[in-house]
Write a protein that holds these residues in place. Structure first.
Motif, PDB file in Angstrom:
ATOM      1  N   THR A 140       2.266   6.770  -6.529  1.00 42.16           N
ATOM      2  CA  THR A 140       1.216   7.703  -6.922  1.00 42.16           C
ATOM      3  C   THR A 140       1.603   9.137  -6.568  1.00 42.16           C
ATOM      4  O   THR A 140       1.348  10.064  -7.334  1.00 42.16           O
ATOM      5  CB  THR A 140      -0.113   7.342  -6.216  1.00 42.16           C
ATOM      6  OG1 THR A 140      -0.322   5.947  -6.340  1.00 42.16           O
ATOM      7  CG2 THR A 140      -1.269   8.095  -6.810  1.00 42.16           C
ATOM      8  N   SER A 141       2.228   9.325  -5.403  1.00 42.14           N
ATOM      9  CA  SER A 141       2.633  10.665  -4.989  1.00 42.14           C
ATOM     10  C   SER A 141       3.607  11.262  -5.996  1.00 42.14           C
ATOM     11  O   SER A 141       3.470  12.425  -6.398  1.00 42.14           O
ATOM     12  CB  SER A 141       3.298  10.639  -3.613  1.00 42.14           C
ATOM     13  OG  SER A 141       2.455  10.046  -2.669  1.00 42.14           O
TER      14      SER A 141
ATOM     15  N   TRP B  86       0.837  -1.199   0.000  1.00 43.29           N
ATOM     16  CA  TRP B  86       0.000   0.000   0.000  1.00 43.29           C
ATOM     17  C   TRP B  86       0.877   1.257   0.000  1.00 43.29           C
ATOM     18  O   TRP B  86       0.675   2.193  -0.772  1.00 43.29           O
ATOM     19  CB  TRP B  86      -0.928  -0.012   1.224  1.00 43.29           C
ATOM     20  CG  TRP B  86      -1.714   1.250   1.369  1.00 43.29           C
ATOM     21  CD1 TRP B  86      -1.411   2.325   2.127  1.00 43.29           C
ATOM     22  CD2 TRP B  86      -2.931   1.567   0.682  1.00 43.29           C
ATOM     23  NE1 TRP B  86      -2.353   3.303   1.987  1.00 43.29           N
ATOM     24  CE2 TRP B  86      -3.306   2.871   1.097  1.00 43.29           C
ATOM     25  CE3 TRP B  86      -3.744   0.893  -0.232  1.00 43.29           C
ATOM     26  CZ2 TRP B  86      -4.453   3.500   0.620  1.00 43.29           C
ATOM     27  CZ3 TRP B  86      -4.892   1.517  -0.702  1.00 43.29           C
ATOM     28  CH2 TRP B  86      -5.228   2.806  -0.274  1.00 43.29           C
TER      29      TRP B  86
ATOM     30  N   ALA C 139      -2.991   9.100   2.417  1.00 43.44           N
ATOM     31  CA  ALA C 139      -2.753   7.781   1.840  1.00 43.44           C
ATOM     32  C   ALA C 139      -1.907   6.910   2.756  1.00 43.44           C
ATOM     33  O   ALA C 139      -1.676   5.747   2.462  1.00 43.44           O
ATOM     34  CB  ALA C 139      -2.075   7.931   0.478  1.00 43.44           C
TER      35      ALA C 139
ATOM     36  N   GLY D 187       1.269   4.020  -2.810  1.00 42.56           N
ATOM     37  CA  GLY D 187       1.008   5.409  -2.443  1.00 42.56           C
ATOM     38  C   GLY D 187       2.179   6.303  -2.783  1.00 42.56           C
ATOM     39  O   GLY D 187       2.004   7.427  -3.271  1.00 42.56           O
TER      40      GLY D 187
END
Lengths: 281, 82
Positions: free
Chosen positions: A42-43, A35, A94, A39
């Motif tokens: 994605t950041s 996860w 997140a 995250g």
């Protein structure tokens, strides 16, 4: 006969391998690890996309709007500040990181030079996000990076090289009552090495700062250090602690000293101040 | 009109005052960076002072190619006579 419990004197290869596997976060806590990895990815993606969007669409449109340079710059800086705040909010939401930022209401005063240590890639994002109308001295290479060049030029950031232009740019930003962020280490800290500050920040401080404020940054466990790729995430969620220190009185350094001497003395003082506040080893 | 010798004397005085460099070490052949340990930040302070001494606004650009005290004398001579 009683059997004496004993520590096994030698450990087998299987034991060691089992230990290593247990301590690997992908095995011990696969869900949270994956996860956080997703995250973090994605950041980075969001940061890049936002950088491009601001630089290629928003700021060029802003240049068409009829307003003074000063107003346009202020608006751009506000936009950057707002986006960085959202970005940090996203990362916290997140679960990529957690943070506390103490004393941030004392950031953003007119003519304030804010200096901070630089353990991680996102220190600058934190400081810009929480300093109203901040200028910043950043690497000249930011102007060549497509993700950051738009932001750097629209926000009127100061290039760190050549030195004379950096000192002039930083001083005039402070003299025109901006708040300015500088990282005297110049680049991210090398973990385990003694703290070193370039004299540039001290020199700018004795020349032009009205207020000098240190911010002490600590990241635990350390992440996104120099040369570390984004996917090398730490075993636990990193916690960022940012503490705004007491203002540093520059006047004793300025008194009766020519600039080079004052700058050197202040720089030594700052190294001491940051070293005693930060565990560097 | 300033002679090269006058300029050298002025440079010796300024370097002693700003950086506590012994004037005897300030010769035309001395390299500012490697012999006298003047780095890019010191250079900014030095250029400021030169600008004040000759009473003219000068820019870092004028000094980009300066390596030795002799180079510095030549640039000051040129700027002062402009």
């Amino acid at each position: 006969m009683r059997q004496r419990p004993r520590m096994s004197p030698t450990r087998t290869g299987t034991d060691l391998r089992a230990d290593r596997i247990r301590s690997c976060p992908l095995i011990s806590q696969p869900v949270s690890y994956l996860w956080r990895l997703a995250g973090t990815g994605t950041s980075f993606l969001l940061f890049g996309l936002f950088g491009i969007l601001l630089g290629a669409v928003v700021f060029p449109l802003l240049r068409l709007a009829p307003m003074s340079r000063e107003r346009r710059r202020n608006l751009s800086v506000r936009l950057v500040c707002w986006s960085f705040r959202r970005f940090i909010g996203f990362m916290r939401g997140a679960g990529v990181l957690s943070y506390e930022f103490r004393g941030r209401e004392r950031l953003g005063r007119p003519g304030q030079l804010i200096i901070a240590n630089h353990p991680s890639l996102i220190d600058v994002v934190f400081l810009i996000a929480f300093t109203p109308l901040a200028g910043c001295v950043v690497k000249a290479s930011m102007w060549r990076n497509p993700f950051t060049s738009g932001v750097a030029s629209a926000a009127g950031y100061v290039r760190n090289a050549p030195t004379d232009e950096m000192i002039e740019g930083a001083s005039s930003a402070l003299q025109s009552n901006q708040a300015l962020i500088m990282f005297p280490e110049g680049t991210r800290t090398t973990p385990g090495k003694a703290l070193e500050f370039h004299r540039g920040a001290a020199s700018v401080a004795v020349r032009a700062a009205r207020v000098l404020t240190p911010v002490f940054i600590r990241v635990e466990p350390l992440t996104l250090t120099k040369g570390q790729p984004w996917y090398r995430i730490p075993p636990r969620r990193p916690h960022f602690s940012l503490v705004v220190g007491e203002d540093i009185d520059i006047s004793p350094f300025r008194a009766n000293n020519p600039l080079p001497k004052a700058g050197r003395a202040l720089n030594q003082f700052l190294i001491g101040r940051f070293s005693s506040h930060q565990p560097y080893n | 009109m300033l002679t090269r010798d006058d300029i050298l004397k002025q440079i010796q005085r300024v370097l002693a005052e700003l950086f506590e460099i012994d004037p005897a070490r300030v010769t035309p052949d001395a390299n500012l960076n490697s012999d006298l340990a003047i780095d890019s930040i010191d250079a900014v302070d030095l250029i400021d002072r030169i600008s004040r001494v000759i009473g003219k606004k000068v820019s870092g650009e004028d000094f980009r190619s300066v390596r030795t005290v002799g180079d510095l004398i030549a640039v000051i001579e040129r700027l002062a006579s402009k």
